[in-house]
Design a protein around this motif. Structure first.
Motif, short mmCIF file in Angstrom:
data_model
loop_
_atom_site.label_atom_id
_atom_site.label_comp_id
_atom_site.label_asym_id
_atom_site.label_seq_id
_atom_site.Cartn_x
_atom_site.Cartn_y
_atom_site.Cartn_z
N VAL B 163 0.88 -1.29 0.09
CA VAL B 163 0.16 -0.06 0.05
C VAL B 163 0.78 1.27 0.03
CG1 VAL B 163 -2.05 -0.97 0.94
CG2 VAL B 163 -0.09 -0.04 2.36
N ARG B 164 1.98 1.28 0.01
CA ARG B 164 2.87 2.45 0.20
C ARG B 164 3.28 2.86 -1.08
NH1 ARG B 164 7.40 1.70 4.48
NH2 ARG B 164 5.90 -0.04 5.10
N ARG B 165 3.79 1.98 -2.04
CA ARG B 165 4.20 1.90 -3.33
C ARG B 165 2.91 2.29 -4.33
NH1 ARG B 165 7.37 -2.49 -5.87
NH2 ARG B 165 7.09 -1.40 -7.98
N PHE B 166 1.82 1.58 -3.84
CA PHE B 166 0.39 1.64 -4.57
C PHE B 166 -0.48 2.20 -3.56
CE2 PHE B 166 3.22 -1.67 -6.46
CZ PHE B 166 3.44 -1.07 -7.66
N PRO B 167 -0.75 3.64 -3.19
CA PRO B 167 -1.80 3.74 -2.21
C PRO B 167 -2.86 4.04 -3.09
CG PRO B 167 -0.45 5.78 -3.09
CD PRO B 167 0.21 4.44 -3.70
N GLY B 168 -4.01 3.98 -2.22
CA GLY B 168 -5.55 4.11 -2.51
C GLY B 168 -6.42 2.89 -2.05
N ALA B 169 -7.51 3.05 -1.96
CA ALA B 169 -8.58 2.18 -1.42
C ALA B 169 -8.68 1.19 -2.35
CB ALA B 169 -10.01 2.76 -1.32
N ARG B 170 -8.69 -0.08 -1.95
CA ARG B 170 -8.89 -1.30 -2.60
C ARG B 170 -10.23 -2.10 -2.25
NH1 ARG B 170 -3.68 0.03 -2.24
NH2 ARG B 170 -2.26 -1.14 -2.82
N SER B 171 -10.51 -3.03 -3.22
CA SER B 171 -11.78 -4.01 -3.16
C SER B 171 -11.32 -5.44 -3.31
CB SER B 171 -12.78 -3.39 -3.71
OG SER B 171 -14.02 -4.08 -3.93
N LEU B 172 -11.85 -6.17 -2.39
CA LEU B 172 -11.68 -7.73 -2.65
C LEU B 172 -13.16 -8.21 -2.75
CD1 LEU B 172 -8.59 -8.52 -0.67
CD2 LEU B 172 -8.65 -8.63 -3.10
N ARG B 173 -13.29 -9.38 -2.97
CA ARG B 173 -14.44 -10.19 -3.21
C ARG B 173 -14.72 -10.67 -1.53
NH1 ARG B 173 -16.16 -15.95 -5.83
NH2 ARG B 173 -18.58 -15.66 -5.24
N ASN B 174 -16.05 -10.62 -1.10
CA ASN B 174 -16.36 -10.99 0.16
C ASN B 174 -16.75 -12.41 0.09
OD1 ASN B 174 -17.22 -11.46 2.91
ND2 ASN B 174 -19.28 -10.45 2.53
N HIS B 175 -15.60 -13.24 -0.30
CA HIS B 175 -15.51 -14.65 -0.39
C HIS B 175 -14.00 -15.21 -0.23
CE1 HIS B 175 -16.74 -18.66 -2.07
NE2 HIS B 175 -17.88 -18.03 -2.03
N PRO B 176 -13.98 -16.32 0.34
CA PRO B 176 -12.70 -16.87 0.57
C PRO B 176 -12.04 -17.47 -1.12
CG PRO B 176 -14.22 -18.43 1.40
CD PRO B 176 -15.17 -17.33 1.04
N VAL B 177 -12.73 -17.69 -2.04
CA VAL B 177 -12.22 -18.40 -3.08
C VAL B 177 -11.30 -17.07 -3.92
CG1 VAL B 177 -12.91 -18.80 -5.60
CG2 VAL B 177 -13.75 -20.18 -3.63
N ASP B 178 -10.15 -17.43 -4.20
CA ASP B 178 -9.42 -16.48 -5.03
C ASP B 178 -8.67 -15.60 -4.06
OD1 ASP B 178 -10.34 -16.96 -7.52
OD2 ASP B 178 -11.64 -15.48 -7.65
N ASN B 179 -9.23 -15.15 -2.92
CA ASN B 179 -8.44 -14.39 -2.08
C ASN B 179 -7.57 -15.15 -1.37
OD1 ASN B 179 -9.82 -12.02 -2.68
ND2 ASN B 179 -11.36 -12.05 -1.34
N LEU B 180 -7.70 -16.34 -0.98
CA LEU B 180 -6.79 -16.97 -0.02
C LEU B 180 -5.55 -17.51 -1.05
CD1 LEU B 180 -8.56 -19.92 1.88
CD2 LEU B 180 -8.29 -17.42 2.47
N GLU B 181 -5.68 -17.79 -2.34
CA GLU B 181 -4.62 -17.98 -3.47
C GLU B 181 -3.97 -16.65 -3.43
OE1 GLU B 181 -7.74 -19.04 -3.73
OE2 GLU B 181 -7.74 -20.88 -4.83
N PHE B 182 -4.65 -15.46 -3.69
CA PHE B 182 -4.07 -14.11 -3.90
C PHE B 182 -3.13 -13.98 -2.55
CE2 PHE B 182 -7.76 -12.56 -6.69
CZ PHE B 182 -7.16 -13.53 -7.44
N ALA B 183 -3.48 -14.30 -1.35
CA ALA B 183 -2.86 -13.92 0.09
C ALA B 183 -1.60 -14.82 -0.21
CB ALA B 183 -3.90 -14.23 1.06
N LEU B 184 -1.60 -15.92 -0.72
CA LEU B 184 -0.60 -16.67 -0.47
C LEU B 184 0.32 -16.25 -1.67
CD1 LEU B 184 -2.05 -20.27 -0.19
CD2 LEU B 184 -0.87 -19.09 1.58
N LEU B 185 0.04 -16.09 -2.76
CA LEU B 185 0.81 -15.40 -3.85
C LEU B 185 1.68 -13.97 -3.28
CD1 LEU B 185 -1.43 -16.27 -6.91
CD2 LEU B 185 0.93 -17.20 -6.54
#
Lengths: 283, 356
Positions: B163-185
């Protein structure tokens, strides 16, 4: 030997039977399309022969918390609706023909619009760069945008908007039924307008208030799409968890247990609302 | 394998016809059950319904003279209830990517008849016994191209988390699918070692990004809308939603790096009356020329290898299945989610309810 009282009673009983027969089709319909599925649902929740599903639905912190939160939001929606709806209903009950036509039109127009469309409209209005925030900023009233959306306030605004007519109409109906001579008599006896309202009109309108509160509360508890969209994921209602179980995980027995808990909670609160308003009327 | 069953089916059909003393070329007509006046096809609705009609349904109606009635939305619970009732209303239905495997396991689907639906040129990822892969789509990163100019946007999830290099509000899906994968990546796990998902590690990483997520979105339209309204400057979303914005010249770009690929699944509910005509509809949907038409409108490209060659060149880089994009993404492991989805969702719900 039959006395005149007896035959009067027989006639009354016959009339009662006839009236009951008239209600039979409706009762049958309700029984088939409502009571029977509800029973099936109950049965499904104990399908595995244990109360494990209920244990999870009532003891697990997550589900308890969400149930409590849903009840809290439903109560808030009900309270806001009541405060907003009563003056509107009062005005409608005393307005002329054109006033009533205009008021009804304004109330019913959004009522006929899809809930989804209205919810998206709120997204446009309440966003950080939405109409409301831009207007307030241009007017110099605020500096940073107000967080109106993606939190509880967004959910409340959206739900109150959808449910307001359910509160206005019962109150309006009960206000119309009040004999206008009663408040005229109160005023004739020297009561100021506010006292005549508080002691005569308001208590007589309580059946409408009670019906409106019950309707709004019960409908709020089952709300799904509005809190999902306007809550930004931070507001979870029981109905969302039920939907997850039904649609995503196909754990219907657990969904049935959750629904049953919600149904029981709803009935309990429904009874409570009835008791409170009845109590207030007799006070 | 597929070719084998295909040939066997053909031989059986041919044998039956020979025994009936009919000339072989007539078998398609000869074996066809009577035509209903309509079939019901259930899919996601919205812009997709319009394009399904334009690309495939019109062609089916022209070929067979059977009206296609479309319904929506996709609903796995309803599919199950319909099959249980013994008389499914849907002739063909789309199935949420994650549910395809389960639909087959729960015996909710008719097998794909490869003597009608020709999958011989499909890649392995598109050949299943009970599920037809209509197209592929990706959960990718959408960004405001006026905030992140000249390719200065985050590429990959480690940068999304930065968030320091790329500041600004973000949105993720309210669901574990994809987000768990993205977090690990984001945490440095290589793309080919995501599964089995280490949930503890994924949620720990999600804790870091949580304060910067303005909105947890629920419906596919939300991330697109929020980018347009500048409610957020970065959002994950179905690539087709961002594609639509790019085509309308909104300042929104799509980054496919470490995107999560999925296939849209279609099936024929078991016991449906016009299953044969459902198979015929799926066959129409294998046509690469029609798939290209569909992809040009929505970016969701079918898996026929010839499809890309029918798509205009300026559109190809926006397709998740374009070769350059394909190699930078991973295929969502549906099997893992089928097995662990309920557990992950419950943990997700708990995590969402934590204050802060």
């Amino acid at each position: 030997m039959s006395s005149p009282g007896d035959s009067r009673r027989t006639i009354a009983r016959r009339r009662e039977t006839a009236l009951f027969l008239l209600a039979v089709p409706a009762l049958l319909l309700l029984g088939i399309i409502f009571a029977w599925p509800v029973l099936r649902l109950l049965a499904m929740s104990v399908e595995d022969g244990t109360l494990a599903n209920f244990e999870k639905a009532t003891l697990d912190e997550l589900y308890l918390y969400v149930l409590f939160d849903s009840v809290k939001i439903a109560a808030m929606v009900m309270a806001i609706c009541l405060v907003v709806a009563y003056p509107v209903a009062f005005w409608l009950s005393r307005a002329g023909r054109w006033g009533v036509a205009l008021g009804m039109f304004a109330l019913l127009l959004p009522f006929w619009t899809s809930v989804l469309v209205r919810t998206y409209a709120w997204l446009v209005l309440l966003g950080r760069n939405g109409v409301v925030n831009r207007w307030l900023r241009d007017a110099g009233l605020i500096e940073a945008p107000l967080p109106l959306l993606h939190n509880t306030s967004g959910v409340l605004i959206g739900m109150v908007h959808v449910l307001l007519p359910y509160m206005v109409f019962p109150i309006y109906a009960s206000l119309l039924r009040i004999d206008p001579d009663l408040s005229r008599a109160a005023e004739g006896l020297g009561a100021p307008a506010w006292r005549s309202f508080l002691r005569v009109t308001f208590p007589l309108s309580l059946p409408g208030v009670s019906a409106g509160c019950a309707l709004v509360f019960v409908l709020s508890l089952g709300f799904f799409i509005t809190p999902a969209l306007l809550g930004g994921g931070r507001v979870i209602m029981v109905s969302m968890l039920i939907e997850q179980q039904v649609r995503e995980f196909l754990d219907w027995p657990f969904a049935a247990a959750l629904s049953t808990v919600l149904l029981v909670a709803t009935l309990a609160i429904y009874a409570l609302i009835g008791r409170i308003t009845r109590g207030a009327r007799h006070a | 394998m597929t070719i084998l069953t295909n040939r066997r089916g053909l031989l059986q059909a041919a044998g039956g016809i020979a025994a009936a003393g009919l000339p072989l070329p007539a078998f398609a007509q000869g074996a066809a059950p009577p035509k209903p006046d309509r079939i019901v096809v259930n899919a996601s609705g919205g812009g997709m319904a319009t394009n399904l009609r334009r690309a495939y349904f019109v062609e089916f109606e022209r070929l067979h003279g059977i009206r296609v009635v479309d319904t929506s939305p996709v609903d796995f619970g309803k599919l199950r209830a319909m099959v249980a009732s013994g008389n499914p209303e849907w002739t063909v239905t789309e199935i949420g990517g994650q549910d395809a495997e389960r639909a087959k396991e729960l015996n909710l689907l008719e097998p794909i008849d490869t003597s009608i639906v020709d999958l011989s040129r499909y890649p392995a990822v598109g050949r299943h016994s009970h599920v037809f892969v209509g197209s592929a789509y990706s959960t990718a990163l959408g960004y405001r191209s006026d905030v992140f100019r000249d390719g200065s946007h985050p590429k990959g999830w480690a940068e999304f988390w930065d968030v320091r290099r790329f500041p600004g509000a973000r949105s993720l899906r309210n669901h574990p699918v994809d987000n768990l994968e993205f977090a690990l990546l984001a945490d440095g796990v290589p793309m080919d070692q995501i599964y089995p998902i280490d949930m503890d590690r994924a949620f720990r990483k999600l804790d870091q990004i949580r304060p910067h997520i303005a909105v947890w979105w629920t419906t596919g339209a939300q991330p697109a809308q929020m980018l347009v309204d500048r409610e957020v400057v970065l959002a994950t979303g179905w690539n087709g939603r961002f594609f639509e914005l790019s085509r309308r010249n909104a300042p929104v770009g799509t980054e496919f790096a470490q995107g999560s690929l999925k296939s849209s699944a279609w099936g024929i509910p078991r016991g449906t009356r016009n299953a044969y005509w459902g198979q015929q509809l799926l066959q129409v949907m294998t046509n690469p020329r029609l798939q290209a038409m569909y992809a040009t409108e929505l970016s969701y490209a079918g898996l026929h290898p010839d499809t890309a060659s029918f798509v205009a060149e300026d559109i190809r880089p926006l397709l998740p299945t374009a070769p350059a994009n394909l190699e930078r993404q991973f295929w969502l492991n549906v099997g893992w989610w089928t097995e662990n989805g309920a557990r992950a969702q419950e943990r997700w719900n708990r995590w969402m309810l934590q204050r802060g």
